[in-house]
Design an enzyme around this catalytic site. Sequence first.
Site, PDB file in Angstrom:
ATOM      1  N   HIS A  19       0.832  -1.208   0.000  1.00 56.15           N
ATOM      2  CA  HIS A  19       0.000   0.000   0.000  1.00 56.15           C
ATOM      3  C   HIS A  19       0.866   1.257   0.000  1.00 56.15           C
ATOM      4  CE1 HIS A  19      -3.702   2.297   1.013  1.00 56.15           C
ATOM      5  NE2 HIS A  19      -2.845   3.082   1.648  1.00 56.15           N
ATOM      6  N   GLU A  20       1.815   1.321   0.946  1.00 64.15           N
ATOM      7  CA  GLU A  20       2.653   2.509   1.043  1.00 64.15           C
ATOM      8  C   GLU A  20       3.611   2.639  -0.133  1.00 64.15           C
ATOM      9  OE1 GLU A  20       1.874   4.689   3.077  1.00 64.15           O
ATOM     10  OE2 GLU A  20       0.573   3.496   4.379  1.00 64.15           O
ATOM     11  N   HIS A  23       1.863   4.540  -2.923  1.00 62.66           N
ATOM     12  CA  HIS A  23       1.975   5.992  -2.732  1.00 62.66           C
ATOM     13  C   HIS A  23       3.380   6.470  -3.101  1.00 62.66           C
ATOM     14  CE1 HIS A  23      -1.877   6.073  -0.823  1.00 62.66           C
ATOM     15  NE2 HIS A  23      -1.490   5.501   0.304  1.00 62.66           N
TER      16      HIS A  23
END
Length: 250
Positions: A19-20, A23
């Site tokens: 997820h990170e 980003h």
Amino acid sequence: MAVSIICFIIIFCVVVVSHEFGHFIVAKKNGIHVTEFFVGMGPTLFSFEKGGTKYSLKLFPIGGACVFEGEDGLETANGELSDGAFPKAPVWVRFATVFAGPLFNFITAYLMSVILVWACGVSLPVVQSIVEDGAAQEAGLEVGDVIVEMDGKNIHLQDQVSFFSAVNKGEAIELVYERAGEEYTVMVQPKFSEEDNRYYMGITSGEYLDCSVPQVFKYAFHTLEYWVQYTFKSLSMLVQGQVSKEEVSG
């Protein structure tokens, strides 16, 4: 218990990192300054800096973050934002950066599905047996029929048939099946079992398929699709009180 905790930590870390990283990679590609990328929470175990970004591993494996310059009021030391600050990026870049997190979770889930299907194969929605005087027999289904649609929803896996049957509350099901290359549509009225306190269509289905390479990618998508539908339907049933919290896991 210890094995379950270790598995949870590993899976949670994979989810957080993917997820990170979503980003992170989109922000970096579009010139947004990432001040820190860390996994875990609490005290820092170790860290290093590269390309203006601090990379950290923290003590507690319960989260993580990708921190941008200017995000939530964070500014540079002199109180001014550089050209790489998050608020100065075009709107579409900021949107893409935020959206990339959940997108990468889905990409990771698909890759995991590819591995699962490649290693284990899939079970197809082919009728294996018919319960005598059951709903399916009364509707005319036979062993070998391939279920392709239920109430307008395409069916690709045996798990979809099982789940559809498990959540049925007695409503008639419009079922499309394939036999000898021809498709037929019937209405199946599930019958209630006092012993199990649920409705049954009166069939067992599932034919193992050891997937070829193209089939691996195809059925990995359908596996991911099934789990997304399963999750949302289960949460919906939980909110509506149709299942108890004791039945929730994972």
